[in-house]
Design an enzyme around this catalytic site. Structure first.
Site, mmCIF file in Angstrom:
data_model
loop_
_atom_site.group_PDB
_atom_site.id
_atom_site.type_symbol
_atom_site.label_atom_id
_atom_site.label_comp_id
_atom_site.label_asym_id
_atom_site.label_seq_id
_atom_site.Cartn_x
_atom_site.Cartn_y
_atom_site.Cartn_z
ATOM 1 N N LEU A 1 0.888 -1.357 0.301
ATOM 2 C CA LEU A 1 -0.060 0.236 0.467
ATOM 3 C C LEU A 1 0.735 1.340 0.311
ATOM 4 C CD1 LEU A 1 -3.449 -0.988 2.475
ATOM 5 C CD2 LEU A 1 -3.363 -0.803 -0.440
ATOM 6 N N ALA A 2 2.008 1.148 0.914
ATOM 7 C CA ALA A 2 2.876 2.312 1.077
ATOM 8 C C ALA A 2 3.234 2.298 -0.439
ATOM 9 C CB ALA A 2 3.516 2.323 2.373
ATOM 10 N N SER B 1 -11.046 -12.759 11.134
ATOM 11 C CA SER B 1 -11.315 -11.412 11.825
ATOM 12 C C SER B 1 -11.400 -12.083 13.013
ATOM 13 C CB SER B 1 -12.435 -11.217 10.935
ATOM 14 O OG SER B 1 -13.075 -10.110 11.585
ATOM 15 N N ARG C 1 -6.819 -6.261 21.873
ATOM 16 C CA ARG C 1 -6.141 -7.545 21.396
ATOM 17 C C ARG C 1 -4.993 -8.125 22.715
ATOM 18 N NH1 ARG C 1 -5.362 -5.708 15.564
ATOM 19 N NH2 ARG C 1 -8.028 -5.551 14.728
ATOM 20 N N ARG D 1 -1.562 -0.829 17.978
ATOM 21 C CA ARG D 1 -2.139 -0.425 16.474
ATOM 22 C C ARG D 1 -3.482 -0.810 16.758
ATOM 23 N NH1 ARG D 1 -4.160 -1.898 12.064
ATOM 24 N NH2 ARG D 1 -2.776 -4.387 12.450
#
Lengths: 249, 650, 234
Positions: free
Chosen positions: B55-56, B296, B342, B447
């Site tokens: 993506l980056a 997920s 998480r 994150r």
């Protein structure tokens, strides 16, 4: 499990290859097919032999790197990618043939690894929407009917693995090309380039030496993401429409 | 040796000198205004190397080429479309507030700083929240088929326990669709001749001249040919380093070589111990396991997590009566239950397994049970919500989650640490930039869900293409560098020497066996919970493994050919050093924060205790040689807008 | 600014069609449909044989005077012949070129063989060649009467009876009609896809139509030799 593997071995594109038989033992039914090949490769390295080269990366069925024809089927007997195929789909004592994708447009690099650069070049020919960064309007400026958005998504699911080409008796890339054409052409954002896109992508597909489509349906049967067969008819429609509008312009 | 390594020195503090002063909401505009620009006509004379096409990298390559720069880009896969960003499932956050549910740029900023447990830089995070809005516009314009409502407008959902619905998604394949958008934009530039793409080519070293990044040494993975490439700036978009753990949700070929070799050439490595461990992954089935698959997090909305009360209870789940089950999350965290963050869910799973109450092969798993949900909602409703996840689970495990409870176990998923960068995303090596997961900047110690895609695209499409102008404008006429330059020649020599050495050892252990060994060590001592004792053990062990590696590694074949064993072994060389730095960073940070849990630093009721007074900084490490103690440079983190508070989920 | 632009002039419509695999395939589809239409009419005309020699021969004569007095004697017939010839030529040349290309695109076969696709799909190429040979024989037999046993000009009823009184005449004809059925079965559906008429909703209808056409054509054509053999027509 104990298995007999017959694997295509080919040192490089310039030397001829052959099917070579290996016996692997102690295979767990829970292993993925690629983990079974890992096991074989560990043995080969320790025996001082060259391990079998094969493409793989994410091992969760989405990157499209893995690419084996197993017993004549692209990605093997289940409708999934090779990395998500598990050894429980085979029986103890089976002989399994493992071959690379076969197509003139996908030359063998080594063993089971082929060069799928042709797919990238088809996308480069027009598989995009011209939207330079920063030029985008507000996302809600154009509503997209849900049916169109869903149809675009269905075609956008293609992972570019090349199973369609490998399964096609003509080595045709119609399903791959149509998936991208239909993804972008159905969206309002893709509509300004609708005709040039399909004309350029089909021309690039032909230039790469893929065969023509005889509508055998093998591609859609092999596709791990279920890109549907009517995708091809839809692209033909787009193409003929584009020829009418743009031919000779 | 290990004691030497742990005796690191503390050097000069490091500061981000690029972020402007003033109100936080105006800083990004001010920085863009203050930055020097490169005349459009001159841009084609500048070459920029971009390593990676996720993506980056994909977004940066396409955007820089659109601006008129000459981009030379690399990926180790056969196509730029295969970068591992493609595997991200959940979605991408953006402060659009389409739901009118009280979201705003400031709230996204606030949530991200808090989610990162106050170890991220405020300026960067605020910029990310601002840009999030533009990312969605950009992606829609590119044809990314986001989920839509019947009215044709974009759908959003709430993700990871956040109270607003700000997550845009494309079924469970958001990463795939965003990546293909970037890949297509990049393809357009490749066709236009503005990007020179080198697929199946891996960066093996950074070439610096007088301390400035001027190029890279790369290896063509098909022919084995070593080549050099020169540029005015080098951008690393090579992803995270989670594969140091051997088993992770990363792709098999994701690796740390590009960032590590840049670190060896002078780029500081920040917060290497900050790793995120995801609680809902499919447990390993045996020694042969090559990677782990994530499911997920949404499963925890309706599934109940439990283990047997008794140790070593091997009865099938159905035969364990209700009163002999321990729904431990609901018991310990009655108000949040199965929806704790998480890191807490992951640690709790580890604890019960350590007590000998884990289930499945090797006792490394806990049940995620949908029996109650099926009774309450009906099987059809459960299938509608989670059908594709159940299918994926059944394909991998051959167990039907409608009949028997799923088994889950945490796995390494993301690395928040990375190369230290300033507000301009420039590393400590002038001319070397790091974007996406490869840098450390925006997520702090943990994150938030659906923020990785946002950061990757934000860096690639919007931040780097603005900030790199300033660097290029201020350093306009560099003298050309070629292979004859001593520093370039030295880099090539070192790369060749390393590969030759790997091939020459001809020992009796495979690359994978070393990778597995270092991975298990890291998982044991630098995984979900860390202790000083464990980390010291690991620090003592790593140099021994390294020594054994160079004595016993066996790499068949030659260097000048397609050689996947050589690729692997060469990446392990870097893991064997990076692992050491991660352990040292974890050892020195004697606090618990975010994904980093030090058992010595917990509250009386067993929760993570952050120690802001002592550790309210980002730790940037300077390389001093293999096995030599690195130097610590602290960047003090100042919180003007979001004031640190201790988390509580009890 | 270095933005990708596509400004190159495009070749003419004909060039684009003929140079592309998709275009050639649509030439095959259109020519195939023309021939298919002709076959349906031809088959219906054949059935007149069940009404006796006078009606059948009269029909054949009428075909020659079709369009009169506007069209000269046999002009209509020649127009049909020219269109058909063009269709056959377009179909065959495209098929030949596409097949050559397809074979080249898949130069190495898999070592592990497995049966692929349906019978009708796999026999398109051989079926096409059989049909081409049959057309040559059929013209020599019943149009030019070169190889017909009876060869009585202007009396097709008697000539047809003569053909189907021989074992080889029946064999050649029935085998060829089976090939027609198979060819139409895949060909019709395939043409619909090629011309972009196929979609998921319509697929069942198209497949049914293809099967029905194949069956009706086969049954209609084969009914004549069967009737001759069984003495229904004599």
């Amino acid at each position: 499990m104990r298995l007999n593997l017959r694997v295509w071995r080919q040192q490089n594109p310039d030397t001829p290859g052959a099917m070579v038989t290996y016996e692997v033992d102690g295979i767990s039914r829970d292993m993925s097919f690629l983990e079974m090949l890992d096991t074989l490769n560990e043995d080969l390295i320790l025996r001082g032999e060259d391990p079998v080269a094969f493409d793989h990366d994410c091992r969760e069925g989405i990157c499209g790197a893995c690419s084996l024809v197993i017993n004549g089927d692209a990605h093997g007997p289940e409708r999934t990618t090779t990395c998500q195929l598990h050894m429980r789909s085979f029986a103890d004592g089976d002989t399994i043939d493992v071959e690379p994708w076969r197509a003139a447009a996908f030359p063998v690099v080594k063993d089971l690894v082929v060069d799928r650069g042709a797919f990238d070049r088809i996308i480069q020919a027009g598989g995009y929407i011209t939207a330079p960064t920063g030029s985008a309007p507000e996302a809600h400026a154009t509503a997209v009917p849900k049916a169109d958005a869903d149809s675009a998504f269905e075609h956008a699911e293609c992972i570019g693995c090349g199973a369609c080409v490998a399964a096609c008796p003509n080595g045709s890339a119609m399903l791959f090309t149509s998936a991208k054409v239909n993804h972008l052409n159905v969206l309002p954002q893709g509509s300004p380039e609708r005709e040039t896109r399909v004309l350029d992508m089909v021309a690039a597909m032909d230039d790469e030496g893929f065969g023509g489509c005889t509508l055998t349906g093998e591609c859609a049967t092999a596709c791990p993401k279920g890109i549907p067969m009517p995708s091809i008819a839809a692209m033909n429609r787009e193409w003929l429409r584009a020829v009418r509008k743009h031919g000779g312009s | 040796m290990s004691t030497d390594y742990a005796h690191y020195a503390t050097g000069e503090p490091i500061a981000d000198t690029k972020a402007p002063e003033g109100p936080i909401a105006e800083r990004w505009d001010r920085r863009r205004f203050e930055a020097k620009l490169v005349n459009p006509a001159n841009r084609r004379k500048h070459t920029i190397i971009v390593v990676g096409t996720g993506l980056a990298g994909g977004a940066a390559g396409a955007t820089l080429a659109e601006q008129g720069y000459h981009v030379v880009q690399f990926c180790f896969s056969d196509s730029p479309r295969r970068a591992h960003s493609i595997a991200a499932q959940g979605g991408i956050n953006a402060a659009k507030n389409y739901r009118n549910d009280g979201d705003s740029v400031h709230r996204l900023f606030y949530d991200t700083v808090k989610g990162g447990d106050f170890r991220a830089r405020e300026s960067n995070v605020h910029r990310l929240a601002q840009i999030s809005v533009e990312i969605i516009d950009q992606c829609v314009a590119q044809g990314v088929p986001f989920a839509r409502e019947y009215g044709g407008l974009l759908d959003t959902r709430s993700f990871g326990g956040v109270q607003v619905s700000r997550t845009f998604y494309a079924r469970g394949q958001t990463g795939q669709q965003l990546l293909l958008g970037a890949y297509q934009a990049l393809s357009r530039q490749i066709a236009a001749g503005n990007v020179e793409m080198h697929a199946r080519t891996e960066m093996l070293d950074l070439i610096t001249v007088d301390g400035v990044a001027r190029g890279i040494v790369a290896r063509d993975l098909v022919t084995g040919k070593i080549s050099t490439h020169y540029a005015d700036a080098v951008v690393l978009a090579s992803g995270g380093y989670g594969n140091v753990f051997y088993l992770s949700t990363n792709a098999m070929n994701s690796n740390a070589t590009a960032v590590w070799r840049a670190h060896r050439r002078g780029a500081y490595f920040a917060n290497p111990c900050f790793t995120q461990i995801h609680p809902t992954c499919i447990p390993r089935t045996g020694e042969h396991q090559s990677k782990l698959t994530l499911m997920s997090e949404s499963l925890r909305n309706d599934g109940r997590i439990w283990v047997p009360k008794a140790q070593g209870d091997t009865r099938p789940a159905a035969e364990i009566p209700e009163d002999e089950r321990d729904y431990y999350l609901e018991r310990i965290y009655p108000s949040f239950g199965n929806l704790v963050p998480r890191d807490i869910a992951s640690r709790a799973a580890k604890n019960v397994c350590d007590e000998g109450r884990g289930v499945g092969p090797g006792g490394q798993g806990v049940y995620l049970d949908f029996a109650d949900a099926i009774r309450r909602m009906g099987r059809d409703k459960v299938a509608e919500k989670y059908g594709n996840l159940f299918e994926m689970y059944e394909r991998i495990t051959a167990e039907n989650p409608y009949e028997v409870p799923m088994r889950i176990y945490p796995a390494v998923h993301y690395t928040m640490g990375g190369l230290w960068v300033d507000y301009d995303l420039q590393t400590t090596v002038p001319g070397l930039f790091a974007i996406g997961e490869a840098n450390f900047s925006d997520h702090g110690a943990n994150r938030l869900g659906a923020s990785a895609l946002m950061q990757g695209l934000g860096d690639g499409y919007f931040v780097l293409p603005s900030t790199i102008n300033d660097y290029l404008a201020r350093h306009p006429h560099r003298t050309a560098v070629d292979d004859g330059h001593p520093e370039a020649a030295a880099a090539v020599r070192e790369v060749r020497a390393c590969l030759a050495k790997l091939l020459a050892v001809d020992g009796d252990r495979t690359p994978d066996s070393f990778h597995r060994e270092i991975g298990e060590l890291m998982w044991e001592y630098c995984g979900m919970s860390r202790t000083e004792e464990g980390l010291r053990k690991a620090l003592a062990r790593i140099p021994e493994i390294r020594e054994e590696f160079w004595r016993r590694i066996k790499v068949p074949g030659r260097g000048e050919e397609f050689n996947q064993s050589l690729e692997k072994a060469n990446r392990i060389v870097d893991y064997l050093e990076l692992a050491e730095l991660m352990c040292l960073d974890a050892l020195h940070r004697a606090e618990s924060c975010g994904g980093h849990f030090r058992e010595e630093s917990q509250t009386p009721d067993g929760e993570a205790a952050r120690r802001d007074e002592e550790f309210g900084y980002a730790a940037a490490w300077e390389y001093r040689g293999t096995g030599a103690a690195p130097v610590l440079h602290k960047e003090d983190l100042v919180f003007e807008y979001v004031h640190p508070t201790q988390r509580s989920y009890a | 600014m270095a933005l990708a632009t596509r400004t190159g002039r495009r070749p003419s419509t004909t060039r684009t069609l003929w140079d592309s695999t998709v275009g050639k395939k649509s030439v095959m589809a259109v020519s195939g449909l023309i021939m298919l239409g002709y076959l349906v009419v031809h088959m219906l005309g054949n059935l007149k044989i069940f009404f006796g020699a006078d009606e059948f021969n009269g029909y054949a004569h009428w075909l020659r005077t079709l369009g009169s007095p506007f069209l000269h004697h046999e002009w209509a017939l020649w127009i049909v012949r020219v269109v058909l010839l063009a269709a056959v030529a377009g179909h065959a040349v495209s098929a030949y070129q596409l097949s050559r290309r397809d074979i080249k695109a898949r130069p190495v076969k898999y070592a592990h063989k497995r049966r692929r696709a349906s019978y009708a799909t796999r026999t398109m190429r051989w079926g096409g060649i059989i049909l081409a040979l049959f057309i040559v024989w059929h013209l020599l037999d019943l149009t030019t009467l070169t190889v017909n046993e009876r060869a009585w000009a202007g009396h097709p009823y008697q000539n047809v009876l003569a053909t189907f009184s021989t074992w080889y005449g029946n064999t050649i004809y029935i085998v060829a009609m089976a090939a027609v059925g198979l060819h139409v079965r895949h060909g019709f559906w395939s043409a619909a896809q090629t011309l972009g008429a196929g979609n998921a909703r319509r697929d069942r209808t198209l497949k049914f139509l293809a099967n029905a056409l194949a069956l009706v054509l086969f049954a209609g054509f084969v009914s004549v030799p069967v009737a001759v053999m069984t003495g229904v027509v004599s």
